[in-house]
Write a protein that holds these residues in place. Structure first.
Motif, PDB file in Angstrom:
ATOM      1  N   ASP A 156      11.505  -0.714  -3.330  1.00  0.00           N
ATOM      2  CA  ASP A 156      10.871  -1.043  -2.055  1.00  0.00           C
ATOM      3  C   ASP A 156       9.956   0.098  -1.643  1.00  0.00           C
ATOM      4  O   ASP A 156       9.826   1.111  -2.339  1.00  0.00           O
ATOM      5  N   LEU A 157       9.316  -0.048  -0.502  1.00  0.00           N
ATOM      6  CA  LEU A 157       8.336   0.936  -0.055  1.00  0.00           C
ATOM      7  C   LEU A 157       8.948   2.332   0.076  1.00  0.00           C
ATOM      8  O   LEU A 157       8.351   3.321  -0.361  1.00  0.00           O
ATOM      9  N   HIS A 158      10.130   2.414   0.674  1.00  0.00           N
ATOM     10  CA  HIS A 158      10.747   3.714   0.880  1.00  0.00           C
ATOM     11  C   HIS A 158      11.107   4.380  -0.441  1.00  0.00           C
ATOM     12  O   HIS A 158      10.949   5.595  -0.593  1.00  0.00           O
ATOM     13  N   LEU A 177       0.828  -1.210   0.000  1.00  0.00           N
ATOM     14  CA  LEU A 177       0.000   0.000   0.000  1.00  0.00           C
ATOM     15  C   LEU A 177       0.869   1.269   0.000  1.00  0.00           C
ATOM     16  O   LEU A 177       0.800   2.088   0.923  1.00  0.00           O
ATOM     17  N   PRO A 178       1.680   1.478  -1.029  1.00  0.00           N
ATOM     18  CA  PRO A 178       2.568   2.652  -1.046  1.00  0.00           C
ATOM     19  C   PRO A 178       1.834   3.987  -1.160  1.00  0.00           C
ATOM     20  O   PRO A 178       2.385   5.025  -0.807  1.00  0.00           O
ATOM     21  N   LEU A 179       0.580   3.959  -1.666  1.00  0.00           N
ATOM     22  CA  LEU A 179      -0.169   5.200  -1.842  1.00  0.00           C
ATOM     23  C   LEU A 179      -1.002   5.569  -0.618  1.00  0.00           C
ATOM     24  O   LEU A 179      -1.749   6.548  -0.643  1.00  0.00           O
ATOM     25  N   GLY A 231      -5.611   2.129   3.970  1.00  0.00           N
ATOM     26  CA  GLY A 231      -5.670   0.855   3.254  1.00  0.00           C
ATOM     27  C   GLY A 231      -5.866  -0.316   4.197  1.00  0.00           C
ATOM     28  O   GLY A 231      -5.669  -0.199   5.407  1.00  0.00           O
ATOM     29  N   TYR A 232      -6.285  -1.436   3.626  1.00  0.00           N
ATOM     30  CA  TYR A 232      -6.515  -2.624   4.447  1.00  0.00           C
ATOM     31  C   TYR A 232      -6.422  -3.873   3.568  1.00  0.00           C
ATOM     32  O   TYR A 232      -6.440  -3.802   2.331  1.00  0.00           O
ATOM     33  N   TYR A 237      -6.954  -3.193  -0.427  1.00  0.00           N
ATOM     34  CA  TYR A 237      -7.827  -2.119  -0.893  1.00  0.00           C
ATOM     35  C   TYR A 237      -7.409  -0.791  -0.239  1.00  0.00           C
ATOM     36  O   TYR A 237      -6.861  -0.765   0.865  1.00  0.00           O
ATOM     37  N   TYR A 238      -7.691   0.288  -0.971  1.00  0.00           N
ATOM     38  CA  TYR A 238      -7.576   1.622  -0.403  1.00  0.00           C
ATOM     39  C   TYR A 238      -8.972   2.103  -0.038  1.00  0.00           C
ATOM     40  O   TYR A 238      -9.935   1.841  -0.763  1.00  0.00           O
TER      41      TYR A 238
END
Length: 552
Positions: A462-464, A297-299, A314-315, A324-325
């Motif tokens: 990656d996420l960062h 969930l990067p956004l 998100g979840y 999902y967002y």
């Protein structure tokens, strides 16, 4: 060899080791008192505290909590925070909402963060731009974020200054109404304001008349005004008498050596104003001076809801095994699958992608786009340096005259204070023009190289890394519209904003056609970015069609 311990004193010392403690301080800042958005002081503090709590950090101090410009690092609360951290022996982290909240002074801000890390073992962390500054890649990303914050700040400032000058030259007052005036259209644009004389202004009009026709002193005028219910300081009254605004004219340091007829209602006639100033000059005495780090969930949080302006979280739908967002506002049904949302976002990123064969020509075009900006800044810097030299010369001459006895101490101190004030103002203005074109080529190379491989870098990072790219391109995040199933952004980083239009123009050429630089029009600094096809459901990136608009 024996007795190696005796040689220990000659060994180079290591850098300050990291504290690896749990103690942290929080620094919050806004640029102006009116800033009330997702980066308001209360919102920043809340996000920073949540960040510290989820990482089991102990917050031992709060700093900032006010509005301070981050163009320079000469800030009261900022320096108070730095002094506290340096003196303390048990602080490991400085937590800020984003790196631009820490500093927008580019390489200077990066140097401060780097010194804190190397000399004091203190790590600067940003809630919205998570990276690890203790690693080479994290340190590099942090410096780039500082650099682009400065570039973006300079370009926005230049654009804003140009617009303000244009309004002034057209006779519109752009700041708060001066004392004695009210705005009948408060909150409107500068060219829609209706500045008229207030009841207090009618008393000030009498003050002009008393000064001109009765030759009353400022002290007598202020006492008389006080009896009529208006309190004003003598020095303030003195400044008011010399302000051409009250006779219908506009003057400003932004338009030096010019007097413009204003659109506002004059308080006094020009001849009365001139008469008052003639008297004032003759009689004037001495001057006064849920998991925030989920890779899937990067956004998250970066996205806002177009319907209610709430933050999108998100979840994981466990039964489906899908992410999902969802808007966190209760009752708002704005939600979307992570797969679909990522597809929309990649559609935005695709507009920034530069093909390898287009790389060099876009670099050249960007250099031309920025050439005018740096030329203007360079000229401004030359003028300021010349003015500074003239002021320093004045100070030197007044000191010489005092030493040889040509003027007395009172005269010397009066003029020296005046010239030193001029010196301080010029040096302050010079500090706002620290950006220079020497870094331009490096920054353009960095930006275009990113854009040539942007989609792959975001997908594989990656996420960062993803968050770093997101924040770099879209400093204010993105907004999702569920009705039309599309995303847009309020603002693009100023330095990247010309790239989509340049790439679009080049891709529009037929394969094999030659592209000449003269055929590419100048691209203005576009601040907004959104789809054009209103009401169209957009699912695949090759269906995206975007236009740009300037954010007012």
């Amino acid at each position: 060899m024996k007795d190696l311990n005796l040689l220990q004193q000659f060994a180079p010392k290591s850098d300050k080791p990291l504290n690896y403690g749990k103690n942290a301080v929080i620094y919050t800042r806004v640029s102006s008192a009116e800033q009330e958005d997702n980066t308001s002081l209360g919102s920043q503090k809340k996000h920073c505290e949540n960040y510290a709590r989820k990482r089991d950090l102990n917050v031992v101090g709060y700093f900032g909590g006010t509005y301070e410009s981050a163009k320079t690092d000469d800030r009261k609360e900022f320096n108070r925070m730095l002094n506290f951290v340096k003196r303390s022996k048990n602080i490991t982290y400085v937590i800020v909402y984003s790196y631009e909240r820490f500093s927008r002074s580019g390489i200077n801000g990066a140097q401060i963060a780097d010194d804190l890390l190397k000399k004091y073992g203190v790590i600067t962390l940003a809630v919205t731009q998570e990276l690890d500054p203790t690693t080479p890649s994290g340190s590099f990303q942090q410096k780039i974020l500082f650099l682009f914050s400065q570039m973006d700040n300079e370009m926005r400032r230049e654009k804003s200054m140009a617009g303000m000058k244009e309004m002034l030259l057209e006779g519109y007052w752009i700041w708060e109404a001066p004392r004695g005036y009210i705005d009948l259209n408060k909150g409107g644009r500068a060219n829609e304001r209706q500045l008229v004389v207030s009841d207090e202004g009618k008393l000030l009009r009498k003050a002009f008349e008393w000064k001109a026709y009765k030759k009353m002193s400022n002290a007598d005028i202020t006492r008389k005004l006080k009896k009529m219910g208006m309190k004003i300081d003598e020095r303030r009254l003195n400044n008011l008498f010399s302000n051409p605004f009250y006779c219908g004219a506009i003057t400003s340091k932004m338009i030096p050596d010019q007097v413009i007829k204003g659109h506002h209602e004059p308080m006094v006639p020009v001849d009365l104003f001139l008469t008052v100033n003639g008297i004032r000059e003759e009689n004037r005495s001495q001057g006064y001076t849920k998991d925030p780090n989920n890779e899937n969930l990067p956004l998250k949080v970066f996205t806002k809801c177009d319907h209610c302006q709430g933050t999108i979280t998100g979840y994981l739908a466990k039964r489906k095994g899908l992410y999902y967002y969802k808007c966190r506002t209760r009752g708002c049904k704005n939600n979307r699958s992570a797969k679909a949302m990522h597809s929309l976002f990649k559609g935005m990123l695709e507009s920034f992608v530069i093909a390898k064969e287009e790389l060099e020509i876009i670099k050249i075009s960007l250099e031309e786009q920025f050439e005018n900006f740096f030329e203007q800044q360079l000229n401004q810097k030359k003028l300021l340096k010349k003015s500074l030299q003239e002021t320093l010369s004045k100070i030197e001459k007044i000191e010489e005259r005092y030493v040889v006895g040509e003027i007395d101490k009172d005269m010397y101190e009066k003029f020296k204070k005046k010239f030193q004030k001029e010196q301080d103002e010029i040096q302050k203005e010079l500090s706002n023009t620290t950006l220079n074109s020497s870094n331009l080529s490096k920054v353009i190379d960095f930006a275009t190289n990113i854009c040539s491989n942007l989609l792959k870098m975001w997908e594989k990072g990656d996420l960062h890394t993803k968050r770093a790219f997101q924040e770099m391109l879209f400093p204010e995040g993105i907004i999702y519209n569920r009705k039309h199933d599309r995303v847009r952004t309020p603002r693009i980083n100023t330095f990247f904003s010309p790239i989509p239009e340049l790439a679009r123009l080049l891709k529009g050429n037929k394969k094999g056609d030659s592209t000449f630089l003269s055929e590419i029009p100048h691209v203005g600094w576009k601040m907004g970015f959104e789809p054009t096809a209103s009401g169209t459901t957009i699912r695949r990136s090759n269906q995206l069609s975007y236009n740009h608009h300037v954010k007012n």
